[in-house]
Design an enzyme around this catalytic site. Sequence first.
Site, PDB file in Angstrom:
ATOM      1  N   GLU A 105      35.830  70.185 -36.792  1.00 26.85           N
ATOM      2  CA  GLU A 105      35.110  71.458 -36.853  1.00 26.85           C
ATOM      3  C   GLU A 105      35.855  72.501 -37.677  1.00 26.85           C
ATOM      4  OE1 GLU A 105      32.423  72.299 -33.149  1.00 26.85           O
ATOM      5  OE2 GLU A 105      34.317  71.458 -32.433  1.00 26.85           O
ATOM      6  N   GLU A 162      32.324  64.835 -28.769  1.00 24.75           N
ATOM      7  CA  GLU A 162      32.064  65.683 -27.610  1.00 24.75           C
ATOM      8  C   GLU A 162      30.996  65.127 -26.666  1.00 24.75           C
ATOM      9  OE1 GLU A 162      34.138  68.283 -30.567  1.00 24.75           O
ATOM     10  OE2 GLU A 162      32.598  66.735 -30.641  1.00 24.75           O
TER      11      GLU A 162
END
Length: 712
Positions: free
Chosen positions: A142, A163
């Site tokens: 990210e 995730e």
Amino acid sequence: MPTRPVTQGHDRNAHPARGLSANACLTEVQLPGGRPFALITLTGGEGSKPATFSPKSLQALKVLLEEVAERVAAGEFAGVGITGDDRFFVAGADLTALKGVKDLESAREIARLGHQVFGALAAMDVPTFAFINGAAIGGGLEIALAAGYRTISGGVNGISLPEAYLGLVPGWGGVYRLPRLIGPANAVKVMIENPLANNKVLDGRSAYDLGVADALFDPADFLSQSLAWADGIITDGGRREELDVRRASIAGCTKEEWDAAVAAGRAIVEAKTSNAAPAPARLLDLLELGPSLDQAQSAELEVDALGELILTPQFKNSVYVFLELLQRRARNPFGAPDPALARPINKVGVVGAGLMAGQLALLFARQLKVPVVMTDIDQDRVDKGVGHVHAQVDKLLTQKRISLVDANRLKTLISGSVSKAAFTDADFVIEAVFEELSVKKQVLAEVESVVSEKCILATNTSSLRVTDMAADLLYPERVIGFHFFNPIASMPLLEIVRASKTSDEVLATAFVLGRALKKTAVLVLDAPAFVVNRVLLRLMAEILKAFDEGTPAEIADKALKPMGLPMTPFTLLAMIGLPVAQHVIESLHNAFGNRFPVSANIQRLIDHGITSLWATEHDASSPRIPPSTLGRLEFGHCPATSEQLLERVQDALAQEIGLLLEEGVVASAQDVDLCMLAGAGWPLHLGGITPYLDRTGASERVNGKPFHMDSR
């Protein structure tokens, strides 16, 4: 090129902050064109550990980025880049720190802090770059997405947003930025499909092809090439325009295509988890809203989602599994002898040339890079077997998972023969023939007659006693159980079975070999069906018993849906094959009695050549039993409800695992949990099978005590 290190913090003479999960060091680099460039390197905080993002390390990085922004504003830097150290870029969030969060506001603050830090990189007034030198996982990817441009090393293997696998969402901007970069369909692949497929990752080439990275460079001089490329981006508008064209061709999509990608993601989640865990669906909710949101609006929703999910029991369970089982327990297997005792393996033999044997041959050749020879009873079988393996190599090449050089080398390493004399100079021979004791004993005796005294003989048996196979051999101490799970390439577990006379040297070699093959090795006692098949078939036997007693097939197959298992019992039965499943259940019935009843209905299907209960020719999502099949079956008059059957299965599992531990098949309940996770795809969000059975009360109901006396 000239560089000048500048340490972390406002004081340029200060030392980087220590004791953090990530240390950041700023280096002033002179680009090939002479322009000054700020290069931030993230390193692990303790020893050789990779960098991770904890609240403290995020705050420290925020301070450093604020300093860099001030210097950018002063005209000191023409660009800003971030990279990692050694084999890692950044390994994501510090899960140990996250699991300790107790309240919603603290969880939201961590989520908000990530946005602030990554936003500070994105908001620089000069071009920003991520030089992905190694694994970029979760938050690591990210922050790379927050940069304006990305390069990646061709040697990287570990690009992922896991995730959904862990019970979270990519809530530091990943769910917003990734689909805009690579398109929603590819974003669903990275954020949903890969995580729910045993946490599959991308390599550098695949990440570049998808559009995650803008340039791919050789690992040997990756950083210098990346800096030179960055110099070109900063100075050459034409290069930037070319890159814009590439990005547009990858990411462009219509509203219909976006919606279709979300729908495909929801179908994957339903198929893989039965929507039993909240995180994947929450991620897709965010993705669905994506086209109507700007960055700030998405960030607020991501903060809400992350904050709430961090506090869920599913996330806590997943962290326990990931840290305590998949990391600590898997890396320190109980009962593994000193690796120094292990023998070198320079050639491998595989008895058999069927599909399982072919998978074994490819695994050994690919991971060990040693010659592998397959044998079978005639040349036609050998040719077909070797040809199939070579076809799999070609498939890997087409998928760009290996290079042409690697493909040619693998084909050279894998050969076949009709004579077991080809094993004369082998160091390790594994059999993958029919699951029949007499057949396996004959094969091992034939192999022993041609190999050296030091050659290790292994069996891939899934249910038979290894000691019985070795009983008539001259050197039974050389025999070991080496049980893989299908498909071998994607299932991590390797059950290592020590027979009664297996030597320490052979056992040590098995564990070293398992690590070299990148498998999760667990030592198991030489008992029928070992761990995974014994537990799974106890589950299956209970479902089939209920079915034979009159429980409708739809209820029997769907009763376990609240558990979120990767496939329903009857789907698993079809995958195993009715004859194979029945054969193993019969062997377990012989060993353990009526805990493993043999289904009369399944035998009727086998006798009539019927391979599956279900027919799916009209609608694969709604299978049914064809009338012709149903007419051959006989049922009792004691149907169970879904709730009753779920509890029956829970109690049966608690009983079987309790007995398995009493018998010493594995050292602890943690090993049962690890086996079921790595060999059967047990869902992370349930926190391991034994903690799950504790929470449902099954352990107390059946065994009078929980498997885990202390709560996590």
